[in-house]
Design a protein around this motif. Sequence first.
Motif, PDB file in Angstrom:
ATOM      1  N   UNK A   4      -0.443 -19.101   6.461  1.00  0.00           N
ATOM      2  CA  UNK A   4       0.787 -18.503   5.941  1.00  0.00           C
ATOM      3  C   UNK A   4       0.792 -16.999   6.216  1.00  0.00           C
ATOM      4  N   UNK A   5       1.942 -16.429   6.474  1.00  0.00           N
ATOM      5  CA  UNK A   5       2.155 -15.032   6.883  1.00  0.00           C
ATOM      6  C   UNK A   5       1.643 -14.834   8.309  1.00  0.00           C
ATOM      7  N   UNK A   6       0.325 -14.717   8.462  1.00  0.00           N
ATOM      8  CA  UNK A   6      -0.341 -14.681   9.769  1.00  0.00           C
ATOM      9  C   UNK A   6      -1.695 -15.351   9.600  1.00  0.00           C
ATOM     10  N   UNK A   7      -2.205 -15.897  10.672  1.00  0.00           N
ATOM     11  CA  UNK A   7      -3.517 -16.550  10.580  1.00  0.00           C
ATOM     12  C   UNK A   7      -4.570 -15.561  10.100  1.00  0.00           C
ATOM     13  N   UNK A   8      -5.203 -15.885   8.987  1.00  0.00           N
ATOM     14  CA  UNK A   8      -6.269 -15.051   8.438  1.00  0.00           C
ATOM     15  C   UNK A   8      -5.805 -13.935   7.530  1.00  0.00           C
ATOM     16  N   UNK A   9      -4.497 -13.716   7.420  1.00  0.00           N
ATOM     17  CA  UNK A   9      -3.995 -12.556   6.677  1.00  0.00           C
ATOM     18  C   UNK A   9      -4.304 -12.644   5.186  1.00  0.00           C
ATOM     19  N   UNK A  10      -4.067 -13.787   4.568  1.00  0.00           N
ATOM     20  CA  UNK A  10      -4.305 -13.915   3.127  1.00  0.00           C
ATOM     21  C   UNK A  10      -5.799 -13.911   2.827  1.00  0.00           C
ATOM     22  N   UNK A  11      -6.571 -14.674   3.609  1.00  0.00           N
ATOM     23  CA  UNK A  11      -8.022 -14.717   3.385  1.00  0.00           C
ATOM     24  C   UNK A  11      -8.641 -13.332   3.488  1.00  0.00           C
ATOM     25  N   UNK A  12      -8.129 -12.495   4.386  1.00  0.00           N
ATOM     26  CA  UNK A  12      -8.704 -11.165   4.588  1.00  0.00           C
ATOM     27  C   UNK A  12      -8.540 -10.272   3.368  1.00  0.00           C
ATOM     28  N   UNK A  13      -7.633 -10.657   2.483  1.00  0.00           N
ATOM     29  CA  UNK A  13      -7.340  -9.836   1.303  1.00  0.00           C
ATOM     30  C   UNK A  13      -7.952 -10.392   0.021  1.00  0.00           C
ATOM     31  N   UNK A  14      -8.825 -11.374   0.137  1.00  0.00           N
ATOM     32  CA  UNK A  14      -9.503 -11.913  -1.041  1.00  0.00           C
ATOM     33  C   UNK A  14     -10.715 -11.046  -1.376  1.00  0.00           C
ATOM     34  N   UNK A  15     -11.135 -11.027  -2.644  1.00  0.00           N
ATOM     35  CA  UNK A  15     -12.241 -10.151  -3.061  1.00  0.00           C
ATOM     36  C   UNK A  15     -13.537 -10.355  -2.286  1.00  0.00           C
ATOM     37  N   UNK A  16     -13.813 -11.584  -1.854  1.00  0.00           N
ATOM     38  CA  UNK A  16     -15.091 -11.826  -1.174  1.00  0.00           C
ATOM     39  C   UNK A  16     -15.221 -11.015   0.104  1.00  0.00           C
ATOM     40  N   UNK A  17     -14.084 -10.655   0.714  1.00  0.00           N
ATOM     41  CA  UNK A  17     -14.169  -9.907   1.967  1.00  0.00           C
ATOM     42  C   UNK A  17     -14.696  -8.499   1.741  1.00  0.00           C
ATOM     43  N   UNK A  18     -14.535  -7.959   0.548  1.00  0.00           N
ATOM     44  CA  UNK A  18     -15.164  -6.668   0.249  1.00  0.00           C
ATOM     45  C   UNK A  18     -16.685  -6.799   0.301  1.00  0.00           C
ATOM     46  N   UNK A  19     -17.182  -7.947  -0.147  1.00  0.00           N
ATOM     47  CA  UNK A  19     -18.618  -8.197  -0.094  1.00  0.00           C
ATOM     48  C   UNK A  19     -19.086  -8.430   1.334  1.00  0.00           C
ATOM     49  N   UNK A  20     -18.248  -9.087   2.143  1.00  0.00           N
ATOM     50  CA  UNK A  20     -18.586  -9.281   3.557  1.00  0.00           C
ATOM     51  C   UNK A  20     -18.647  -7.927   4.261  1.00  0.00           C
ATOM     52  N   UNK A  21     -17.707  -7.036   3.939  1.00  0.00           N
ATOM     53  CA  UNK A  21     -17.732  -5.689   4.518  1.00  0.00           C
ATOM     54  C   UNK A  21     -19.003  -4.957   4.124  1.00  0.00           C
ATOM     55  N   UNK A  22     -19.429  -5.135   2.884  1.00  0.00           N
ATOM     56  CA  UNK A  22     -20.671  -4.510   2.421  1.00  0.00           C
ATOM     57  C   UNK A  22     -21.861  -5.033   3.227  1.00  0.00           C
ATOM     58  N   UNK A  23     -21.887  -6.332   3.468  1.00  0.00           N
ATOM     59  CA  UNK A  23     -22.956  -6.903   4.288  1.00  0.00           C
ATOM     60  C   UNK A  23     -22.975  -6.263   5.677  1.00  0.00           C
ATOM     61  N   UNK A  24     -21.798  -6.150   6.263  1.00  0.00           N
ATOM     62  CA  UNK A  24     -21.702  -5.562   7.594  1.00  0.00           C
ATOM     63  C   UNK A  24     -22.159  -4.110   7.588  1.00  0.00           C
ATOM     64  N   UNK A  25     -21.776  -3.368   6.566  1.00  0.00           N
ATOM     65  CA  UNK A  25     -22.186  -1.968   6.459  1.00  0.00           C
ATOM     66  C   UNK A  25     -23.702  -1.846   6.342  1.00  0.00           C
ATOM     67  N   UNK A  26     -24.341  -2.855   5.766  1.00  0.00           N
ATOM     68  CA  UNK A  26     -25.792  -2.845   5.592  1.00  0.00           C
ATOM     69  C   UNK A  26     -26.531  -3.324   6.838  1.00  0.00           C
ATOM     70  N   UNK A  27     -25.770  -3.681   7.863  1.00  0.00           N
ATOM     71  CA  UNK A  27     -26.380  -4.113   9.113  1.00  0.00           C
ATOM     72  C   UNK A  27     -26.672  -5.599   9.194  1.00  0.00           C
ATOM     73  N   UNK A  28     -26.246  -6.354   8.201  1.00  0.00           N
ATOM     74  CA  UNK A  28     -26.462  -7.798   8.226  1.00  0.00           C
ATOM     75  C   UNK A  28     -25.484  -8.440   9.212  1.00  0.00           C
ATOM     76  N   UNK A  29     -25.889  -9.510   9.897  1.00  0.00           N
ATOM     77  CA  UNK A  29     -25.011 -10.124  10.893  1.00  0.00           C
ATOM     78  C   UNK A  29     -23.917 -10.968  10.253  1.00  0.00           C
ATOM     79  N   UNK A  30     -22.706 -10.849  10.784  1.00  0.00           N
ATOM     80  CA  UNK A  30     -21.550 -11.613  10.315  1.00  0.00           C
ATOM     81  C   UNK A  30     -20.865 -12.210  11.539  1.00  0.00           C
TER      82      UNK A  30
END
Length: 231
Positions: free
Chosen positions: A56-82
């Motif tokens: 809905x809206x665009x592919x991936x658009x709603x999922x990208x705005x869920x709280x868990x993605x802030x945690x995924x960004x934190x993982x990426x910032x820490x150098x963990x592979x995503x």
Amino acid sequence: MTIAIIEFGGSNCNLDVLHVLEDVVGADAERVWYKETDLDRFEGAVIPGGFSYGDYLRSGAIASRTPIMNSVKKMADEGKPVMGICNGFQILTESGLLDGALTTNEYPKFRCEWTSLRVETTDSPFTSAFKEGEIIRIPIAHMDGNFYADEPTLSAMEDEELVAFRYVNSEGRVTDEANPNGSQENIAGILNHKRNVMGLMPHPERASESVLGSDDGVRMFKSMVEYISSR
């Protein structure tokens, strides 16, 4: 070492990824629902394919705005592979973890078929088990896989060798006929600037056992696990 498999409403490749990680590669993996906010216990993450929130809206658009993605960004910032596969790639671009965008296929229909990919770099946590220039066989299954980026972004990707895979013909040449969706410069997968986040439209989990027609994809998961073990 445990790898998180991030799940949203509409994810449908999560169990495939779990099977490959646990039963084929021999790694520990855990399915994590999108309402989770703490991913500190994980050493890496895979965002699998599917149709999160029905595209809905665009592919991936709603999922990208869920709280868990802030945690995924934190993982990426820490150098963990995503790693983001198909819809996961779309989620990563929508969330800003990867440059560019994924739009409707040039021929606006769902494409589900085998593709040949050329490995463009082995300098990443996801491609170290390959040889540069190697041709591999991985299937696609998408309608919104047309990668777009502006010219400065594409130029920077080339300069930094951030293109991980390109669609090619069986002889390894970049051609229009080998491009299933119209992606600029036949791009099938890219890395972020730190090289620890990768998005790709083809499905390596569907090519991780020879009985499926190819086991080329399993090396992406093995590369990721070896990288985590070496950290």
